[in-house]
Scaffold this motif. Structure first.
Motif, mmCIF file in Angstrom:
data_model
loop_
_atom_site.group_PDB
_atom_site.id
_atom_site.type_symbol
_atom_site.label_atom_id
_atom_site.label_comp_id
_atom_site.label_asym_id
_atom_site.label_seq_id
_atom_site.Cartn_x
_atom_site.Cartn_y
_atom_site.Cartn_z
ATOM 1 N N GLY A 1 -19.231 -5.508 10.514
ATOM 2 C CA GLY A 1 -19.060 -5.111 9.127
ATOM 3 C C GLY A 1 -18.393 -3.768 8.948
ATOM 4 O O GLY A 1 -18.637 -3.092 7.941
ATOM 5 N N SER A 2 -17.588 -3.356 9.894
ATOM 6 C CA SER A 2 -16.935 -2.053 9.798
ATOM 7 C C SER A 2 -15.796 -2.084 8.783
ATOM 8 O O SER A 2 -15.210 -3.128 8.502
ATOM 9 C CB SER A 2 -16.392 -1.621 11.168
ATOM 10 O OG SER A 2 -17.444 -1.454 12.089
ATOM 11 N N LEU A 3 -15.477 -0.906 8.264
ATOM 12 C CA LEU A 3 -14.399 -0.751 7.302
ATOM 13 C C LEU A 3 -13.390 0.242 7.854
ATOM 14 O O LEU A 3 -13.768 1.264 8.425
ATOM 15 C CB LEU A 3 -14.946 -0.240 5.961
ATOM 16 C CG LEU A 3 -13.926 0.030 4.851
ATOM 17 C CD1 LEU A 3 -13.293 -1.271 4.382
ATOM 18 C CD2 LEU A 3 -14.595 0.752 3.681
ATOM 19 N N VAL A 4 -12.112 -0.065 7.699
ATOM 20 C CA VAL A 4 -11.045 0.811 8.176
ATOM 21 C C VAL A 4 -10.193 1.239 6.986
ATOM 22 O O VAL A 4 -9.751 0.399 6.203
ATOM 23 C CB VAL A 4 -10.152 0.109 9.221
ATOM 24 C CG1 VAL A 4 -9.063 1.064 9.716
ATOM 25 C CG2 VAL A 4 -10.988 -0.395 10.386
ATOM 26 N N ILE A 5 -9.992 2.534 6.859
ATOM 27 C CA ILE A 5 -9.082 3.077 5.849
ATOM 28 C C ILE A 5 -7.878 3.656 6.575
ATOM 29 O O ILE A 5 -8.033 4.480 7.481
ATOM 30 C CB ILE A 5 -9.768 4.163 4.999
ATOM 31 C CG1 ILE A 5 -10.954 3.573 4.241
ATOM 32 C CG2 ILE A 5 -8.769 4.783 4.019
ATOM 33 C CD1 ILE A 5 -11.743 4.613 3.452
ATOM 34 N N ASP B 1 4.175 4.866 4.694
ATOM 35 C CA ASP B 1 4.846 3.574 4.785
ATOM 36 C C ASP B 1 3.959 2.502 4.157
ATOM 37 O O ASP B 1 2.736 2.655 4.106
ATOM 38 C CB ASP B 1 5.107 3.238 6.263
ATOM 39 C CG ASP B 1 5.999 2.041 6.439
ATOM 40 O OD1 ASP B 1 7.205 2.237 6.610
ATOM 41 O OD2 ASP B 1 5.484 0.909 6.408
ATOM 42 N N ARG B 2 4.565 1.411 3.684
ATOM 43 C CA ARG B 2 3.782 0.343 3.069
ATOM 44 C C ARG B 2 2.995 -0.466 4.097
ATOM 45 O O ARG B 2 2.039 -1.160 3.743
ATOM 46 C CB ARG B 2 4.724 -0.599 2.291
ATOM 47 C CG ARG B 2 5.294 0.039 1.034
ATOM 48 C CD ARG B 2 6.388 -0.830 0.433
ATOM 49 N NE ARG B 2 5.905 -2.135 0.050
ATOM 50 C CZ ARG B 2 5.319 -2.417 -1.113
ATOM 51 N NH1 ARG B 2 5.139 -1.453 -1.996
ATOM 52 N NH2 ARG B 2 4.924 -3.635 -1.392
ATOM 53 N N LEU B 3 3.397 -0.417 5.375
ATOM 54 C CA LEU B 3 2.710 -1.157 6.445
ATOM 55 C C LEU B 3 2.488 -2.613 6.036
ATOM 56 O O LEU B 3 1.380 -3.147 6.094
ATOM 57 C CB LEU B 3 1.369 -0.492 6.790
ATOM 58 C CG LEU B 3 1.442 0.966 7.277
ATOM 59 C CD1 LEU B 3 0.046 1.486 7.608
ATOM 60 C CD2 LEU B 3 2.350 1.117 8.486
ATOM 61 N N ALA B 4 3.581 -3.257 5.631
ATOM 62 C CA ALA B 4 3.490 -4.625 5.120
ATOM 63 C C ALA B 4 2.888 -5.585 6.139
ATOM 64 O O ALA B 4 2.206 -6.541 5.777
ATOM 65 C CB ALA B 4 4.879 -5.114 4.694
ATOM 66 N N GLY B 5 3.124 -5.319 7.432
ATOM 67 C CA GLY B 5 2.596 -6.207 8.460
ATOM 68 C C GLY B 5 1.089 -6.308 8.453
ATOM 69 O O GLY B 5 0.519 -7.359 8.752
ATOM 70 N N LEU B 6 0.405 -5.209 8.116
ATOM 71 C CA LEU B 6 -1.061 -5.245 8.071
ATOM 72 C C LEU B 6 -1.550 -6.132 6.940
ATOM 73 O O LEU B 6 -2.565 -6.827 7.072
ATOM 74 C CB LEU B 6 -1.618 -3.829 7.893
ATOM 75 C CG LEU B 6 -1.492 -2.885 9.080
ATOM 76 C CD1 LEU B 6 -2.100 -1.533 8.741
ATOM 77 C CD2 LEU B 6 -2.154 -3.459 10.325
ATOM 78 N N ARG C 1 -3.666 -3.294 0.029
ATOM 79 C CA ARG C 1 -2.894 -2.077 -0.172
ATOM 80 C C ARG C 1 -3.267 -1.407 -1.487
ATOM 81 O O ARG C 1 -3.388 -2.065 -2.528
ATOM 82 C CB ARG C 1 -1.399 -2.396 -0.168
ATOM 83 C CG ARG C 1 -0.508 -1.173 -0.271
ATOM 84 C CD ARG C 1 0.967 -1.516 -0.356
ATOM 85 N NE ARG C 1 1.407 -2.225 0.837
ATOM 86 C CZ ARG C 1 1.855 -3.471 0.825
ATOM 87 N NH1 ARG C 1 1.883 -4.160 -0.306
ATOM 88 N NH2 ARG C 1 2.252 -4.051 1.940
ATOM 89 N N LEU C 2 -3.424 -0.098 -1.444
ATOM 90 C CA LEU C 2 -3.654 0.710 -2.642
ATOM 91 C C LEU C 2 -2.572 1.778 -2.671
ATOM 92 O O LEU C 2 -2.529 2.658 -1.815
ATOM 93 C CB LEU C 2 -5.045 1.358 -2.601
ATOM 94 C CG LEU C 2 -5.381 2.320 -3.746
ATOM 95 C CD1 LEU C 2 -5.378 1.576 -5.080
ATOM 96 C CD2 LEU C 2 -6.735 2.981 -3.508
#
Length: 204
Positions: free
Chosen positions: A42-46, A51-56, A64-65
């Motif tokens: 249940g981890s969260l990554v910010i 860059d927009r990092l569209a691949g993620l 995306r925010l």
């Protein structure tokens, strides 16, 4: 940030049964972030990035925010806070002019990053010519703004998009990217430089 497989595996095992918040600041590429993502739990990554990092978003389900620029009053207050120790004599008008200039540059930079994201989307759907067109537009803006870091990133993306159709141009883009990376010595620059050099070696 150089990442090897063994530390990544160990990190994922360590986090498997824990709930943690991971902050990855100022990421350059999706490939730099992906090995650091927890495998389960249940981890969260910010992730923060210019860059927009569209691949993620496309491959890893990231949400995306997009943050806008600060209102003028807040921008002026921030500039005053970070410069008061060595420029206490600056008046309100100077802060306002500086805030306005940064806002305009930020708008142009965001425009270029949007084009980069569109280019990556086309690349992901195997449409390299369209991808190259957007990366070319973004590179022109970064060149205009004299943002050498973003220009190096963009030239790397442009080279990837032009590899098949124009390998000579791709090599030129990579060579120029390495030139722009020269002043940077932080881990993300080392990671990008390694990618560019590996691509140059692989394509002769």
């Amino acid at each position: 940030m150089p990442v090897t497989r063994r530390p990544c595996t160990a990190r994922r095992s360590l986090l498997a049964d824990r709930r943690v918040l991971i902050l990855l600041d100022n990421a350059a590429t999706a490939s730099q972030v992906r090995p650091l993502l927890p495998g389960s739990g249940g981890s969260l990554v910010i992730v923060t990035s210019r860059d927009r990092l569209a691949g993620l978003a496309i491959r890893d389900g990231a949400r995306r925010l997009t943050l806008g620029t600060l209102p003028e009053a807040e921008a002026v207050a921030l500039l005053r806070a970070v410069t008061s120790d060595y420029r206490p004599q600056d008046d309100e008008q100077k802060y306002q002019r500086s805030a306005m200039l940064h806002r305009r540059l930020g708008d142009r930079s965001r425009e270029a990053l949007t084009w980069r994201g569109t280019g990556r989307t086309y690349a992901a759907t195997e449409r390299p010519e369209e991808a190259a067109a957007f990366h070319r537009q973004a590179a022109a803006v970064h060149r205009e703004l004299r943002d050498t870091w973003e220009l190096a990133v963009e030239l790397h993306q442009l080279a990837e998009a032009t590899d098949a159709g124009d390998p000579a141009a791709a090599r030129t883009h990579r060579t120029e990217a390495l030139t722009h990376l020269t002043p940077f010595t932080d881990p993300r620059a080392h990671a990008l430089r390694a990618l560019v050099e590996q691509s140059l070696a692989g394509h002769g």
